[in-house]
Scaffold this motif. Structure first.
Motif, mmCIF file in Angstrom:
data_model
loop_
_atom_site.group_PDB
_atom_site.id
_atom_site.type_symbol
_atom_site.label_atom_id
_atom_site.label_comp_id
_atom_site.label_asym_id
_atom_site.label_seq_id
_atom_site.Cartn_x
_atom_site.Cartn_y
_atom_site.Cartn_z
ATOM 1 N N LEU A 680 2.689 1.521 2.493
ATOM 2 C CA LEU A 680 3.295 2.747 2.816
ATOM 3 C C LEU A 680 3.577 3.311 4.176
ATOM 4 O O LEU A 680 4.624 3.866 4.224
ATOM 5 C CB LEU A 680 2.104 3.866 2.102
ATOM 6 C CG LEU A 680 2.125 3.525 0.441
ATOM 7 C CD1 LEU A 680 0.923 4.741 0.094
ATOM 8 C CD2 LEU A 680 3.238 3.968 -0.192
ATOM 9 N N VAL A 710 5.892 9.183 -4.198
ATOM 10 C CA VAL A 710 4.711 8.566 -3.929
ATOM 11 C C VAL A 710 3.544 9.756 -3.917
ATOM 12 O O VAL A 710 2.529 9.173 -4.320
ATOM 13 C CB VAL A 710 4.672 8.044 -2.280
ATOM 14 C CG1 VAL A 710 3.391 7.761 -1.588
ATOM 15 C CG2 VAL A 710 5.694 6.964 -2.010
ATOM 16 N N PRO A 722 -1.951 7.586 -1.260
ATOM 17 C CA PRO A 722 -0.447 8.021 -1.490
ATOM 18 C C PRO A 722 -0.226 9.441 -1.310
ATOM 19 O O PRO A 722 0.963 9.963 -1.041
ATOM 20 C CB PRO A 722 -0.274 7.093 -3.159
ATOM 21 C CG PRO A 722 -1.187 6.178 -3.077
ATOM 22 C CD PRO A 722 -2.479 6.697 -2.055
#
Length: 787
Positions: A680, A710, A722
């Motif tokens: 991420l 996300v 996330p």
């Protein structure tokens, strides 16, 4: 005391006194207590003194004398003798002229006779120290007598010749005097005989100087005197005469041997070398006699010196005849001959060991003399990489002497090394030293083979053939030392082959094949990879390929190394992998100038590493493979002049997220930060940085949408990474998009509006402080429950 206390107590109990009276009673009681305490302390001291043992006072120790009686006596006697000798010398030199011939003779003769006669009664009475002092005075007077005789009657005679005769006479007189005294008195003197031996060192040398002898004659006089000293020292096993005899034997013998050695060194022909050789043989006999005799503590050292002198003597005449290149082999032959007496049991063991040591010294010196040629054969090819494919040298010597001169008199270096190796193999039989001797012989034979082509001036191709065959023979010998020698030989062969293109390709191919045969061991594996890499580079250069285009060809070596590592284990596997990695670095280094080729090389290397990561024990290599793939993609994008950051970030983010998903499935306890955090961050943060400097709306919109997805995914699955990363990026994107409007609003508001709004906010927060704390605590607990 107890009665007083009781009375005072009863008085207090029966009668209550006034304060003044009570104070008087208390003071009186304290006074009695102090007096009683003083009595008890005195009694205690007396009891302690009675219990301690009585120690007698130490007796007076007389001071230790600093000098013993005999020592004082000897000092006084020596000092008196010296003073009398000085007085006699002053009388002889200064007052001599005041007396006539008769007076002179009478005085000196009488004084000398008295000085030599007085020790007789002194010895009979047991006054030996006094007798030694008077005898020393008498011996000194005989020297003055000799000087007086020369000064009075023999002034026309040669001074050196007279000194030679006088010292001979003095030595004989002193020796006779020292030997006769025990027969007369029954007690010997220690001084006369050693003094006679010391003076006896001079006559032969002085006589040689007097007759005008050359260096050979002086050396002969020295050695003859040393021989007489040796005979005397061997006969007088103990006694005062042995010390000056041994000193004379070593001193004059060493002086004579050095003089003879200098004559051998400067001899220009057999006629000049033969007499010097004879003198060296005489010195050899003297040293050998000292070694052969029993009860000599330096027998082994004397035998060693005798062996070295014998080699120098026997090699003197041949040395003056042969060329310089054969001087070392001639002496080496005589040195090896010293080993012949080692098997003769009748020879004393010390002599045999000394001769063996002398032989070892000669052989070691011969090897040292051959080392310059070996050094040139080894170090000469180091400059070959500066002259790659410059042309075939004239011969092997020209190939190794392009940067270094060939040492003179090295034509027999190979013969010397081989001879010493043969001696080690045949002569050393002891189990402790046998393995070391064989290893040393192996190194010597290898050095002989290495130096043989330049010594014989073999053709260039023949020299390469010898080196390659030597490498093959050593590599087939499954021991560490031969393998190391094989590697060194292969390096020499490889460097020499750089002079010509066909030679380079042929030698590198042969070396690759030679080491590939023994690739079950670490060193051959590394050598195979190195020479295979060199062969592929040379092949590409021979085909006129650009260096960057050689990278895929060189990567064949890491492929072969990875396949071979999968079939081996232990150190061999690790060596194969490390060698393959080094070859891959070479391939990548070749491709650096060409970006597309560099991307291809990185990708192919990643494929090789990924194939290695298939093995269970090499799973961590998968991370290296992923890094190589990403780096290959980045290089390709840079080659295409792509500047969009998402093109670099997303190829990293998607594989990282896939890896994170797989890991979470395998181990659900894995933290979301560990599983999804890297992917991420790689996908969102570069775009966030670019979005803050992007004036268009497309990137912020797409980034915000992705961050929203996300964040929702993190909230849906209760995943902390996330949720926080997506939410943070979404908030920053929103702030970036709203920033212009905020600036406009801030510019439209009056100056008092921001402080007023801040105050209202603070009042609202204060009014709902407790509720806010509860909300914050609840949010923290909710995040804590997320993984």
């Amino acid at each position: 005391m107890l009665a007083g206390v009781t009375a005072a107590t009863l008085a207090v109990m029966t009668h209550i006194p006034s304060p003044a009276e009570e104070l008087r009673l208390v003071d009186a009681e304290l006074y009695r207590l102090d007096a009683r305490r003083a009595q008890l302390l005195a009694r205690r001291g007396w009891l302690l003194s009675q219990l301690q043992p009585v120690r007698p006072l130490p007796a007076a120790v007389p001071p230790r004398p600093e000098a013993t009686g005999p020592g004082v006596q000897n000092v006084l006697l020596v000092l008196g003798g010296v003073l009398l000798t000085l007085a006699a010398a002053a009388f002889t030199v200064v007052s001599w002229g005041h007396l006539g011939i008769t007076g002179r003779a009478v005085v000196l003769g009488a004084v000398t006779a008295v000085a030599l006669a007085v020790p007789v009664p002194l010895l009979k009475r047991g006054l030996r120290s006094t007798a030694e002092s008077v005898a020393g005075l008498g011996l000194a007077l005989t020297v003055l007598d000799a000087y007086a005789l020369y000064a009075a009657a023999l002034t026309e005679a040669d001074a050196t010749g007279y000194a030679a005769g006088a010292t001979a006479v003095l030595a004989a007189v002193w020796a006779a005097y020292g030997l006769l005294l025990p027969r007369v008195t029954g007690r010997p003197l220690l001084l006369p005989v050693p003094a006679a031996v010391g003076v006896a060192q001079l006559p032969m040398v002085l006589l040689a100087v007097a007759v005008g002898a050359d260096a050979s004659g002086i050396a002969a006089a020295l050695l003859v005197t040393a021989a007489a000293d040796t005979a005397l020292a061997l006969r007088a096993v103990s006694g005062p005469a042995r010390i000056p005899a041994v000193a004379g034997a070593y001193g004059l013998g060493g002086w004579g041997a050095l003089t003879a050695g200098g004559l051998v060194w400067t001899a220009t022909g057999p006629a000049a070398a033969a007499p010097a050789a004879g003198l060296l043989l005489l010195s050899t006999g003297i040293a050998l006699a000292g070694a052969w005799a029993p009860h000599t503590g330096t027998a082994r050292g004397n035998a060693t010196v005798a062996g070295l002198l014998a080699v120098a003597a026997l090699g003197a005449v041949p040395r003056s005849v042969v060329s310089d290149g054969w001087v070392v082999p001639v002496h080496l032959a005589w040195g090896i001959a010293l080993l012949a007496p080692l098997g003769v049991a009748r020879i004393p063991e010390a002599v045999r060991r000394g001769l063996g040591r002398a032989s070892g010294v000669v052989q070691a010196l011969a090897v040292v003399a051959a080392l310059p040629a070996v050094a040139v054969a080894l170090l000469g090819p180091l400059g070959a990489p500066l002259r790659v494919w410059s042309g075939v040298p004239g011969d092997a010597r020209a190939a190794v002497t392009a940067d270094l001169p060939w040492p003179p008199a090295s034509g027999t270096a190979a013969l010397v090394l081989a001879a010493v190796a043969a001696v080690l193999v045949s002569a050393v039989r002891e189990p402790l030293w046998r393995p070391r001797a064989l290893d040393t012989a192996t190194v010597l034979v290898w050095a002989a083979v290495l130096v043989l082509p330049p010594v014989l001036r073999l053709p260039y191709a023949a020299a390469l053939a010898v080196l390659v065959l030597t490498t093959a023979a050593l590599a087939a010998w499954r021991r560490l030392l031969p393998m190391v020698l094989a590697l060194v030989t292969s390096v020499v062969a490889g460097l020499l082959s750089l002079a010509a293109e066909p030679a380079t390709l042929t030698v590198f191919a042969l070396l690759t094949a030679v080491f590939a045969v023994g690739a079950r061991r670490p060193l051959p594996v590394a050598a195979t990879a190195a020479y295979a890499t060199a062969l592929l580079c040379a092949t590409g250069a021979a085909l006129d390929r650009q260096p960057s285009h050689l990278a895929p060809l060189v990567l064949l070596v890491p492929v072969a190394a990875a396949l071979w590592a999968a079939r081996t284990a232990g150190a061999t596997r690790l060596t194969a992998e490390v060698s393959g990695g080094i070859a891959a670095l070479v391939a990548v280094g070749l491709a650096v100038p060409d970006a597309p080729m560099l991307a291809l090389a990185l990708a192919l290397t990643g494929v090789i590493v990924a194939g290695t990561a298939v093995r269970p024990d090499r799973r961590p290599a998968g991370q290296v493979a992923a890094a190589l793939f990403v780096l290959a993609a980045w290089v390709r994008l840079a080659a295409w002049e792509v500047s969009v950051p998402e093109a670099y970030a997303l190829p990293v983010a998607f594989p990282a997220l896939v890896v994170g998903v797989l890991r979470r499935r395998r181990d659900p306890r894995t933290s979301s930060w560990t599983a999804y955090g890297p992917g991420l961050a790689a996908g969102l943060l570069p775009s966030l940085v670019a979005a803050w400097g992007d004036a268009h709306w497309q990137r912020p919109l797409l980034l915000g949408a992705g961050a929203l997805l996300v964040t929702l995914s993190g909230a849906r699955h209760h995943l902390r990474a996330p949720l926080l990363l997506g939410g943070s990026v979404l908030a920053l994107v929103a702030l970036h998009e709203l920033a212009p409007y905020l600036v406009q609003v801030a510019g439209a508001l009056p100056r008092w509006a921001p402080p007023a709004l801040a105050g209202l906010l603070l009042l609202a927060l204060g009014a709902t402080y407790e509720q806010r704390l509860r909300d914050v605590r609840r949010a923290r607990e909710t995040l804590g429950r997320m993984n």
